[in-house]
Design an enzyme around this catalytic site. Structure first.
Site, PDB file in Angstrom:
ATOM      1  N   MET A  30     143.200 -33.668 -68.609  1.00 47.69           N
ATOM      2  CA  MET A  30     143.979 -33.095 -69.448  1.00 47.69           C
ATOM      3  C   MET A  30     143.899 -33.618 -70.964  1.00 47.69           C
ATOM      4  SD  MET A  30     147.470 -32.453 -67.664  1.00 47.69           S
ATOM      5  CE  MET A  30     148.270 -34.102 -67.514  1.00 47.69           C
ATOM      6  N   GLY A  31     142.596 -34.117 -71.086  1.00 44.09           N
ATOM      7  CA  GLY A  31     142.015 -34.473 -72.370  1.00 44.09           C
ATOM      8  C   GLY A  31     142.846 -35.930 -72.957  1.00 44.09           C
ATOM      9  N   ALA A  35     138.211 -44.603 -71.749  1.00 44.12           N
ATOM     10  CA  ALA A  35     137.171 -45.162 -71.124  1.00 44.12           C
ATOM     11  C   ALA A  35     137.307 -44.792 -69.617  1.00 44.12           C
ATOM     12  CB  ALA A  35     136.948 -46.519 -71.479  1.00 44.12           C
ATOM     13  N   GLY A  36     138.293 -44.875 -68.955  1.00 45.55           N
ATOM     14  CA  GLY A  36     138.398 -44.541 -67.664  1.00 45.55           C
ATOM     15  C   GLY A  36     137.965 -43.051 -67.585  1.00 45.55           C
ATOM     16  N   HIS A  37     138.229 -41.962 -68.394  1.00 42.30           N
ATOM     17  CA  HIS A  37     137.818 -40.760 -68.248  1.00 42.30           C
ATOM     18  C   HIS A  37     136.159 -40.845 -68.388  1.00 42.30           C
ATOM     19  CE1 HIS A  37     141.816 -39.502 -69.536  1.00 42.30           C
ATOM     20  NE2 HIS A  37     141.986 -38.912 -68.619  1.00 42.30           N
ATOM     21  N   SER A 188     146.494 -42.118 -70.619  1.00 41.95           N
ATOM     22  CA  SER A 188     146.618 -41.702 -71.988  1.00 41.95           C
ATOM     23  C   SER A 188     148.249 -41.922 -72.506  1.00 41.95           C
ATOM     24  CB  SER A 188     146.749 -39.994 -71.974  1.00 41.95           C
ATOM     25  OG  SER A 188     145.192 -39.796 -71.514  1.00 41.95           O
TER      26      SER A 188
HETATM   27  O1  PAF Z   1     144.642 -36.076 -63.192  1.00 40.11           O
HETATM   28  C1  PAF Z   1     144.922 -35.121 -64.215  1.00 40.11           C
HETATM   29  O2  PAF Z   1     144.564 -35.578 -65.365  1.00 40.11           O
HETATM   30  C2  PAF Z   1     145.551 -33.687 -63.905  1.00 40.11           C
HETATM   31  O3  PAF Z   1     146.389 -33.994 -63.010  1.00 40.11           O
HETATM   32  C3  PAF Z   1     144.396 -32.706 -63.290  1.00 40.11           C
HETATM   33  C4  PAF Z   1     143.593 -33.080 -62.044  1.00 40.11           C
HETATM   34  C5  PAF Z   1     143.257 -32.671 -64.353  1.00 40.11           C
HETATM   35  C6  PAF Z   1     145.090 -31.416 -63.171  1.00 40.11           C
HETATM   36  O4  PAF Z   1     145.666 -31.137 -64.527  1.00 40.11           O
END
Ligand code: PAF
Length: 279
Positions: A30-31, A35-37, A188
């Site tokens: 979801m933007g 660092a986790g992403h 976030s």
């Molecule tokens: O984990 C998330 O960021 C959201 O739930 C996802 C998997 C991108 C779905 O919107």
């Protein structure tokens, strides 16, 4: 890395790679990436020839009184971080791409059972929205594999069920939770915390560690849950749940169970935080 905003541009990019025999990994987000992403993208990069990451704040997974409106949207910083982490394409769809008939009139998905407990019980409809958008994203990207964070453990289980029940040709991979130095799981939503709340927030991780320790000492799960709730409340949290469940099916753990996970969801002011720790 380049950014695509439409399903047709996304399919043109992915279709070319697939025709060349390349394996495609997908990291849905979801933007407002941290660092986790980025570590999920790094993990995806190791498993595939190409990586697509989506950035879409999905309206259908937020309840009416939740933070959809204020959820941080930072696409420029997200693009820079994704490029550094080795992403090939950032998919940045508008709501009209994700929900052509509108989010209120979309075909929805409901995963039974697993969504009745914990976040499913405290955030009615949340997992319907997650399952709905993830199915759409899988259909658009058509990845060989997809990477999700283990911090959202229940979400991972729900998506596994979705994939298995609908025979989706996607392999799921769970990435480890990244933590700040004081143990707070990266999220976030941490940026909503005031300095005073931020100082208290690591109590969630300390409580999870206490739960793991107590389970190792054979303290009964109900007593562990009660004590965990007390600790968090004393630290100023409003607790949604603090409990032990079986990793496999999220059923309440009973003494002697193997494969147990400690889960916490608790609010500090208006910020809701979740975390978990495998025992
Ligand atoms: O984990 C998330 O960021 C959201 O739930 C996802 C998997 C991108 C779905 O919107």
């Amino acid at each position: 890395m380049f950014t695509v905003r439409t399903v047709s541009d996304l399919r043109a990019a992915v279709g070319g790679w697939k025709r060349a025999g390349e394996r495609v990994a997908f990291v849905p987000t979801m933007g407002n990436l941290h660092a986790g992403h980025h570590s999920l993208v790094t993990l995806a990069r190791r498993q595939a020839d190409r990586v697509v990451a989506s950035v879409f704040v999905n309206p259908t997974q937020f309840g009416p009184n939740e933070d959809f409106g204020r959820y941080p949207r930072t696409p420029d910083a997200d693009a820079a971080g994704l490029a550094d982490a080795g992403c090939d394409v950032m998919f940045l769809p508008g709501v009209e791409q994700m929900y052509p008939f509108g989010a209120e009139r979309c075909v929805g998905v409901h995963v039974p059972g697993l969504t009745d407990v914990m976040d499913g019980a405290h955030r009615p409809g949340h997992f319907d929205g997650v399952a709905t958008v993830v199915l759409r994203l899988f259909n658009m990207v058509q990845p060989d594999l997809a990477v999700f964070g283990r911090k959202d453990f229940q979400q991972f289980r729900v998506i596994e069920y979705l994939v298995r029940d609908l025979s989706l040709p996607v392999t799921l991979i769970a990435g480890e939770t990244r933590r700040e130095d004081d143990g707070l799981a990266m999220s976030s939503r941490n940026q909503y915390l005031s300095p005073e709340e931020r100082a208290r927030a690591p109590e969630i991780h300390r409580t999870l560690q206490f739960m793991r320790e107590a389970a190792r000492r054979q303290v009964p799960p109900a007593a562990i849950a009660a004590e965990a709730g007390k600790r968090l409340t004393a630290a100023g949290f409003v607790v949604d749940y603090a409990e032990l469940r079986r990793a496999e099916d999220l059923a309440p753990a009973v003494a002697g169970d193997a494969g147990v996970v400690a889960f916490v969801a608790a609010r500090l002011g208006s910020t809701r935080l979740i975390d978990n720790l495998a025992l």
